[in-house]
Design a protein around this motif. Structure first.
Motif, PDB file in Angstrom:
ATOM      1  N   GLU A 138       6.848 -11.521  -2.663  1.00  0.00           N
ATOM      2  CA  GLU A 138       6.837 -11.135  -4.070  1.00  0.00           C
ATOM      3  C   GLU A 138       5.638 -10.280  -4.460  1.00  0.00           C
ATOM      4  O   GLU A 138       5.717  -9.471  -5.382  1.00  0.00           O
ATOM      5  N   LYS A 139       4.520 -10.475  -3.803  1.00  0.00           N
ATOM      6  CA  LYS A 139       3.280  -9.770  -4.157  1.00  0.00           C
ATOM      7  C   LYS A 139       2.894  -8.725  -3.109  1.00  0.00           C
ATOM      8  O   LYS A 139       1.738  -8.317  -3.021  1.00  0.00           O
ATOM      9  N   GLU A 140       3.867  -8.277  -2.334  1.00  0.00           N
ATOM     10  CA  GLU A 140       3.587  -7.336  -1.243  1.00  0.00           C
ATOM     11  C   GLU A 140       2.857  -6.084  -1.737  1.00  0.00           C
ATOM     12  O   GLU A 140       1.857  -5.664  -1.150  1.00  0.00           O
ATOM     13  N   GLU A 141       3.327  -5.509  -2.823  1.00  0.00           N
ATOM     14  CA  GLU A 141       2.710  -4.286  -3.340  1.00  0.00           C
ATOM     15  C   GLU A 141       1.271  -4.549  -3.797  1.00  0.00           C
ATOM     16  O   GLU A 141       0.365  -3.755  -3.520  1.00  0.00           O
ATOM     17  N   LEU A 142       1.048  -5.654  -4.484  1.00  0.00           N
ATOM     18  CA  LEU A 142      -0.302  -6.019  -4.913  1.00  0.00           C
ATOM     19  C   LEU A 142      -1.218  -6.195  -3.715  1.00  0.00           C
ATOM     20  O   LEU A 142      -2.335  -5.663  -3.682  1.00  0.00           O
ATOM     21  N   GLU A 163      -0.917  -4.999  -0.654  1.00  0.00           N
ATOM     22  CA  GLU A 163      -1.154  -3.716   0.017  1.00  0.00           C
ATOM     23  C   GLU A 163      -2.176  -2.884  -0.752  1.00  0.00           C
ATOM     24  O   GLU A 163      -3.042  -2.245  -0.152  1.00  0.00           O
ATOM     25  N   SER A 164      -2.087  -2.893  -2.075  1.00  0.00           N
ATOM     26  CA  SER A 164      -3.044  -2.155  -2.905  1.00  0.00           C
ATOM     27  C   SER A 164      -4.452  -2.730  -2.759  1.00  0.00           C
ATOM     28  O   SER A 164      -5.435  -1.982  -2.681  1.00  0.00           O
ATOM     29  N   GLU A 216      -0.103   8.485  -0.280  1.00  0.00           N
ATOM     30  CA  GLU A 216       1.219   9.066  -0.027  1.00  0.00           C
ATOM     31  C   GLU A 216       1.227  10.495  -0.533  1.00  0.00           C
ATOM     32  O   GLU A 216       0.656  10.824  -1.548  1.00  0.00           O
TER      33      GLU A 216
END
Length: 112
Positions: free
Chosen positions: A87-91, A93-94, A111
């Motif tokens: 659920e927090k993959e993007e957080l 990674e950031s 990117e």
């Protein structure tokens, strides 16, 4: 040599949350999200949760429990960590990119 840095953590034992002030430049919204995530995790499964950057800059979720804690949900802990990673993959990674650029001095690979 241990080059890990704790970003934040929470404990169900003393009902406290810790945020490493070295990361106070993170936006307040992210700090709040981490706070809620850690506190809800420990309220749900018990024990201690730490969000840690390892020596390579990867974010790790670590749990601990006291030996005599019969209320700690070990299976729930593993499942909850997997859920958070999804659920927090993007957080996460950031946060890893932030740490690598600002603390490890790596070049930003955005990117294009």
């Amino acid at each position: 040599m241990n080059d890990e840095i704790v970003l934040c953590g929470a404990s169900s034992y003393n009902k406290k949350y810790y945020f490493n002030e070295q990361f106070s430049s993170l936006p307040q919204g992210i700090q709040d999200e981490l706070h809620i995530m850690c506190v809800l995790f420990t309220a749900d499964v018990g024990g201690v949760l730490q969000v840690v950057f390892d020596e390579d800059g990867s974010l790790q979720l670590r749990t601990q429990t006291e030996e005599d804690d019969i209320l700690y949900d070990e299976i729930g802990s593993v499942l909850k960590i997997k859920q958070l990673q999804r659920e927090k993959e993007e957080l996460f990674e950031s946060l890893e990119m932030y740490y690598r650029v600002f603390y490890l001095g790596e070049a930003y690979e955005g990117e294009e």
